[in-house]
Design an enzyme around this catalytic site. Structure first.
Site, PDB file in Angstrom:
ATOM      1  N   THR A  40       0.570  -1.044   0.275  1.00  0.00           N
ATOM      2  CA  THR A  40       0.153  -0.090   0.427  1.00  0.00           C
ATOM      3  C   THR A  40       1.005   1.131  -0.213  1.00  0.00           C
ATOM      4  OG1 THR A  40      -1.863   0.740   1.084  1.00  0.00           O
ATOM      5  CG2 THR A  40      -0.165  -0.020   2.630  1.00  0.00           C
ATOM      6  N   LYS A  80       4.348   2.016  -3.551  1.00  0.00           N
ATOM      7  CA  LYS A  80       3.412   0.952  -4.934  1.00  0.00           C
ATOM      8  C   LYS A  80       4.437   1.147  -6.262  1.00  0.00           C
ATOM      9  CE  LYS A  80      -1.086   0.994  -3.732  1.00  0.00           C
ATOM     10  NZ  LYS A  80      -2.668   1.334  -3.850  1.00  0.00           N
ATOM     11  N   GLY A 122      -4.021  11.873  -8.261  1.00  0.00           N
ATOM     12  CA  GLY A 122      -3.191  10.923  -7.637  1.00  0.00           C
ATOM     13  C   GLY A 122      -2.535   9.446  -8.402  1.00  0.00           C
ATOM     14  N   GLY A 137     -14.587   2.126   0.058  1.00  0.00           N
ATOM     15  CA  GLY A 137     -13.320   1.368  -1.101  1.00  0.00           C
ATOM     16  C   GLY A 137     -13.284  -0.079  -0.909  1.00  0.00           C
TER      17      GLY A 137
END
Length: 277
Positions: free
Chosen positions: A63, A67, A128, A236
Site C-alpha cells: 500500500t 507502490k 494521484g 472502498g
C-alpha cells in the site's frame, strides 16, 4: 518455483490495513497453512527490506507509499502495473519479484457489483496514483470519455497522456469547475475528509453512483452529498475485497487471471471477514 508460505502487507502507515483479515479468511477456506501479517515499512527502506527476505517468503501486498517503489524494483510487470507505474502485489520467485497491480481489475469488479458494468462516461476526482489505476480500470470497463477533476489541472497531465495511449478522451477541469456534465459513475480518489462544499452537490446531481475509495470515516462529505441527491454512494471496501481476491490468485497460482478452486466460497469467506471487521 514458489515454495514460501509467508506473506505480509507493507505500508506506512499500516495499522489500519484490513488485508490480514481478508487473506487469512481466503487461505483458511483453501486449506492452506500460510501466514499473512503486516509490517510498517518506509519507502526509503523498502528495497533493502525486500532483499533481506529469505526463501520462506512467498509474496507481499503493498500500500502507500510503496507502490511506485515496488514497480521500480520488480523484474517483471503485468500490463496494469506497467500502465500505472504502480505495484500492489509482489510475487517472490527465484528469478526475482514479479509485480502486479490488482487495484485496476479490483475496481472494475466492484463496479460490476454496483451495477455499473460498462460505463461510457466517467468522472474521477483527484489526480494521484489511485486516480491512475481508476483511469485504467474505467478504460478497461468500456469508458470512452473520462473527466479528471483536480485542484491543479496540470497534475492531470500524465492522466491525459495515458488516456491518449488507451484511446480514451480525457478532460481535466479544475476540481471546483461549475456546470458538471452527466456521467455514469464518479470515482473519488481524494483524501476521505475532503469537503468540496456546494460543488459536491452539483457533482452529485449528475454524477451517477459514487465510489469513494476510502475505508474509514464513513460517510465522507462526498458520500453525504450523494445521499442528499438520492444517489448511491459506496466506500472502498468493494475494491479492497476484489483486489485482495486477485492477490490471492497471484499468490496461489501466479496469475491474477487464473481462478481459484472453489473461488465462490473463497470470495464469500473474504466478504464475510470484511463485513465483520
Amino acid at each position: 518455483m514458489l515454495t514460501g508460505h509467508r506473506l505480509e502487507v507493507w505500508g506506512d502507515p499500516i495499522a489500519h490495513s484490513r488485508s490480514p483479515r481478508l487473506h487469512a479468511a481466503a487461505y483458511a477456506e483453501l486449506g492452506l497453512d500460510w501466514q499473512y501479517g503486516r509490517r510498517q515499512v518506509a519507502e526509503a527502506s523498502f528495497v533493502p527490506t525486500v532483499e533481506g527476505l529469505d526463501a520462506a517468503w512467498r509474496g507481499l501486498s503493498l500500500t502507500m507509499p510503496l507502490k511506485n517503489a515496488a514497480a521500480r524494483h520488480a523484474v517483471t510487470l503485468d500490463d496494469d502495473a506497467r500502465r500505472t507505474g504502480a505495484v500492489n502485489t509482489l510475487l517472490l520467485s527465484e528469478d526475482g519479484p514479479r509485480g502486479f497491480n490488482t487495484d485496476v481489475a479490483g475496481l472494475a469488479r466492484a463496479l460490476v457489483d454496483y451495477g455499473v458494468a460498462a460505463p461510457r462516461r466517467v468522472r474521477i476526482l483527484g489526480a494521484g496514483a489511485t486516480a491512475t489505476s481508476a483511469l485504467v480500470s474505467a478504460a478497461g470497463s468500456g469508458a470512452r470519455e473520462i473527466e479528471v477533476r483536480a485542484r491543479r489541472p496540470e497534475a492531470a497531465g500524465p492522466l491525459r497522456a495515458l488516456g491518449e495511449d488507451l484511446g480514451v478522451a480525457v478532460t481535466a477541469p479544475v476540481l471546483d469547475a461549475p456546470a458538471p456534465e452527466p456521467v455514469d459513475v464518479t470515482i473519488a480518489t481524494l483524501p476521505g475528509g475532503t469537503d468540496l462544499g456546494p460543488i459536491a452537490d452539483a457533482l452529485a446531481s449528475v454524477g451517477g453512483p459514487l465510489v469513494d475509495v476510502v475505508y474509514g470515516g464513513w460517510p465522507t462529505p462526498l458520500a453525504q452529498a450523494w445521499r442528499r441527491a438520492g444517489r448511491d454512494a459506496h466506500d472502498g471496501r468493494g475494491m479492497l475485497l476484489h483486489q485482495a481476491l486477485l492477490q490471492v490468485r497471484v499468490f496461489v497460482g501466479g496469475d491474477p487471471a487464473l481462478p481459484l478452486d472453489r473461488e465462490d466460497a473463497v470470495l464469500a469467506a473474504m466478504r464475510a471477514a470484511l463485513v465483520g471487521d
